[in-house]
Design an enzyme around this catalytic site. Sequence first.
Site, mmCIF file in Angstrom:
data_model
loop_
_atom_site.group_PDB
_atom_site.id
_atom_site.type_symbol
_atom_site.label_atom_id
_atom_site.label_comp_id
_atom_site.label_asym_id
_atom_site.label_seq_id
_atom_site.Cartn_x
_atom_site.Cartn_y
_atom_site.Cartn_z
ATOM 1 N N SER A 40 0.950 -1.159 0.102
ATOM 2 C CA SER A 40 0.001 -0.060 0.007
ATOM 3 C C SER A 40 0.859 1.276 -0.241
ATOM 4 C CB SER A 40 -1.056 -0.004 1.299
ATOM 5 O OG SER A 40 -0.119 -0.019 2.393
ATOM 6 N N LEU A 50 -3.485 -5.732 -22.295
ATOM 7 C CA LEU A 50 -3.167 -4.595 -21.231
ATOM 8 C C LEU A 50 -4.072 -4.458 -20.225
ATOM 9 C CD1 LEU A 50 -0.786 -2.606 -20.398
ATOM 10 C CD2 LEU A 50 -1.554 -1.003 -22.151
ATOM 11 N N ARG A 109 -6.565 -5.976 -19.454
ATOM 12 C CA ARG A 109 -7.024 -7.044 -18.400
ATOM 13 C C ARG A 109 -6.535 -6.586 -16.879
ATOM 14 N NH1 ARG A 109 -7.824 -12.280 -20.310
ATOM 15 N NH2 ARG A 109 -8.540 -12.362 -17.993
ATOM 16 N N ARG A 169 -16.238 -1.679 -38.062
ATOM 17 C CA ARG A 169 -14.824 -2.052 -37.330
ATOM 18 C C ARG A 169 -14.926 -3.419 -37.183
ATOM 19 N NH1 ARG A 169 -15.554 -0.279 -30.983
ATOM 20 N NH2 ARG A 169 -17.781 -0.706 -30.973
ATOM 21 N N ASN A 193 -0.598 3.184 -10.497
ATOM 22 C CA ASN A 193 0.298 3.513 -9.256
ATOM 23 C C ASN A 193 1.300 2.581 -9.246
ATOM 24 O OD1 ASN A 193 -0.223 1.032 -7.835
ATOM 25 N ND2 ASN A 193 -2.185 2.056 -7.246
ATOM 26 N N HIS A 238 3.635 -4.784 -10.301
ATOM 27 C CA HIS A 238 2.847 -6.148 -10.737
ATOM 28 C C HIS A 238 2.615 -6.344 -12.229
ATOM 29 C CE1 HIS A 238 -0.115 -9.494 -10.464
ATOM 30 N NE2 HIS A 238 -0.720 -8.865 -11.300
ATOM 31 N N ARG A 251 4.535 -9.131 -17.426
ATOM 32 C CA ARG A 251 4.752 -8.718 -18.835
ATOM 33 C C ARG A 251 6.148 -8.427 -19.128
ATOM 34 N NH1 ARG A 251 -0.146 -10.099 -20.473
ATOM 35 N NH2 ARG A 251 -1.908 -9.211 -19.151
HETATM 36 C C1 LIG Z 1 1.872 -14.928 -19.912
HETATM 37 C C2 LIG Z 1 0.424 -14.303 -19.724
HETATM 38 C C3 LIG Z 1 -0.309 -15.374 -20.286
HETATM 39 C C4 LIG Z 1 -1.637 -15.218 -20.219
HETATM 40 N N1 LIG Z 1 -2.638 -16.048 -21.011
HETATM 41 C C5 LIG Z 1 -3.889 -15.768 -20.841
HETATM 42 C C6 LIG Z 1 -4.951 -16.400 -21.531
HETATM 43 O O1 LIG Z 1 -4.579 -17.377 -22.378
HETATM 44 N N2 LIG Z 1 -6.148 -16.183 -21.340
HETATM 45 C C7 LIG Z 1 -6.691 -15.138 -20.497
HETATM 46 O O2 LIG Z 1 -8.232 -15.022 -20.398
HETATM 47 N N3 LIG Z 1 -5.861 -14.218 -19.951
HETATM 48 C C8 LIG Z 1 -4.591 -14.621 -19.938
HETATM 49 N N4 LIG Z 1 -3.630 -13.981 -19.382
HETATM 50 C C9 LIG Z 1 -3.997 -12.525 -18.561
HETATM 51 C C10 LIG Z 1 -3.953 -12.845 -16.858
HETATM 52 O O3 LIG Z 1 -4.950 -14.111 -16.541
HETATM 53 C C11 LIG Z 1 -4.692 -11.781 -16.041
HETATM 54 O O4 LIG Z 1 -6.102 -11.697 -16.467
HETATM 55 C C12 LIG Z 1 -3.746 -10.626 -16.463
HETATM 56 O O5 LIG Z 1 -2.351 -10.796 -16.376
HETATM 57 C C13 LIG Z 1 -4.200 -9.540 -15.396
HETATM 58 O O6 LIG Z 1 -3.534 -9.857 -14.286
HETATM 59 P P1 LIG Z 1 -4.190 -9.940 -12.778
HETATM 60 O O7 LIG Z 1 -5.317 -10.807 -12.796
HETATM 61 O O8 LIG Z 1 -3.037 -10.040 -11.949
HETATM 62 O O9 LIG Z 1 -5.079 -8.292 -12.603
HETATM 63 P P2 LIG Z 1 -4.684 -6.916 -12.026
HETATM 64 O O10 LIG Z 1 -5.852 -6.324 -12.193
HETATM 65 O O11 LIG Z 1 -3.279 -6.370 -12.559
HETATM 66 O O12 LIG Z 1 -4.390 -7.429 -10.370
HETATM 67 C C14 LIG Z 1 -3.429 -7.307 -9.580
HETATM 68 C C15 LIG Z 1 -3.717 -8.162 -8.409
HETATM 69 O O13 LIG Z 1 -4.755 -7.418 -7.555
HETATM 70 C C16 LIG Z 1 -5.426 -8.708 -7.178
HETATM 71 N N5 LIG Z 1 -6.726 -8.733 -7.762
HETATM 72 C C17 LIG Z 1 -7.484 -7.987 -8.739
HETATM 73 N N6 LIG Z 1 -8.627 -7.966 -9.090
HETATM 74 C C18 LIG Z 1 -9.064 -8.909 -8.177
HETATM 75 C C19 LIG Z 1 -10.257 -9.222 -7.807
HETATM 76 N N7 LIG Z 1 -11.233 -8.931 -8.513
HETATM 77 N N8 LIG Z 1 -10.394 -10.218 -6.692
HETATM 78 C C20 LIG Z 1 -9.420 -10.743 -6.014
HETATM 79 N N9 LIG Z 1 -7.924 -10.126 -6.258
HETATM 80 C C21 LIG Z 1 -7.931 -9.183 -7.279
HETATM 81 C C22 LIG Z 1 -4.717 -9.943 -7.433
HETATM 82 O O14 LIG Z 1 -3.886 -10.363 -6.589
HETATM 83 C C23 LIG Z 1 -4.009 -9.455 -8.807
HETATM 84 O O15 LIG Z 1 -2.991 -10.261 -9.115
HETATM 85 C C24 LIG Z 1 -2.355 -13.982 -19.517
HETATM 86 C C25 LIG Z 1 -1.275 -13.178 -18.738
HETATM 87 C C26 LIG Z 1 -0.192 -13.473 -18.751
HETATM 88 C C27 LIG Z 1 1.003 -12.559 -18.243
#
Ligand SMILES: Cc1cc2nc3c(=O)[nH]c(=O)nc-3n(C[C@H](O)[C@H](O)[C@H](O)COP(=O)(O)OP(=O)(O)OC[C@H]3O[C@@H](n4cnc5c(N)ncnc54)[C@H](O)[C@@H]3O)c2cc1C
Length: 271
Positions: A65, A87, A89, A153, A169, A175, A180
């Site tokens: 934090s 991105l 996601r 589109r 932030n 993270h 990435r």
């Molecule tokens: C190499 C690679 C391959 C991937 N392949 C796929 C794929 O094939 N298909 C696919 O759909 N996606 C894929 N992804 C996307 C991946 O699953 C994540 O959706 C994406 O990387 C976002 O990361 P994050 O979930 O850590 O989210 P962020 O939003 O960056 O969240 C940061 C952290 O906050 C916490 N957090 C965020 N939101 C919540 C919540 N709602 N509840 C609880 N904790 C939370 C978690 O600890 C999370 O790690 C891939 C990603 C990578 C890096």
Amino acid sequence: MTAALLFPDREIAERYYVPLVYTACRTCYSELEPQEIFRRAAAGEVSPAAMQRLIANVVGSGHGSTIEHIVFTFAISGVSRTLSHQLVRHRAGVAFDQQSQRYVKFKDAATMLPATIAEGDPALRERFEDQVDGALELYGDLVDAGVPGEDARFVFPNATRTNLVMTANLRALIHMSGLRLCTMAQWEIRRLFQLIRHEVFGVSPFLGSFLAPKCVPLGYCDEFNNRDGHCPIRPHRDEVLGAWAAQRAAAKAAGAERGEPGGSGESGEAD
Ligand SMILES: Cc1cc2nc3c(=O)[nH]c(=O)nc-3n(C[C@H](O)[C@H](O)[C@H](O)COP(=O)(O)OP(=O)(O)OC[C@H]3O[C@@H](n4cnc5c(N)ncnc54)[C@H](O)[C@@H]3O)c2cc1C
């Protein structure tokens, strides 16, 4: 593709960012009020090395934090829709605004040509380019025929380039960079985060140093697809746990030989 840091500049990063994070960290352990801690830090009464040491320790301990108080805003241009889909996601601690394919009419939409196709079989490259050009031509014809951009589109390929503004932030940025900058990430988004890291380094080498593949702070790789260890940045978790188990077994066996409690064949109970 470009990624330009819009905010902060070097002066703001140096003058406020490290003192701000330091204040957040120090407040947890100090009787002083935060404004006094910040005043001292911003006035140069705390050495940069002391601030950096505390921040590195707190961040290294996972107290994330403290680094949510500072943000970085990037202008990201000319990336493919393939990249932008990945991105956006990321949800926590990050905001996006992206060029609209509804409101912008793309006269000569730019597209991305991956190197594997550009440098691969020329016949396949030609077919790829024909396909992309054909899609863009059809888009133009549809728009000219009065089809709204939001429907025309639908024919755009993933290769279509787009622009975004992204603010994250520092915790979120670390993270995202962890995922990435990993060699398992797709080449284009990995390239983007190399540019992002370069930009942050430009205003603060200290803060930029936190942007690294996730295995760097972890000390091991946790990627399932790297169990063969083909990426050498850090050993795979299985290897580390295997070495730890072997070492523990060896220590236990050596203890048994010496007749120490806890060695094999011993109950381990004290007399
Ligand atoms: C190499 C690679 C391959 C991937 N392949 C796929 C794929 O094939 N298909 C696919 O759909 N996606 C894929 N992804 C996307 C991946 O699953 C994540 O959706 C994406 O990387 C976002 O990361 P994050 O979930 O850590 O989210 P962020 O939003 O960056 O969240 C940061 C952290 O906050 C916490 N957090 C965020 N939101 C919540 C919540 N709602 N509840 C609880 N904790 C939370 C978690 O600890 C999370 O790690 C891939 C990603 C990578 C890096």
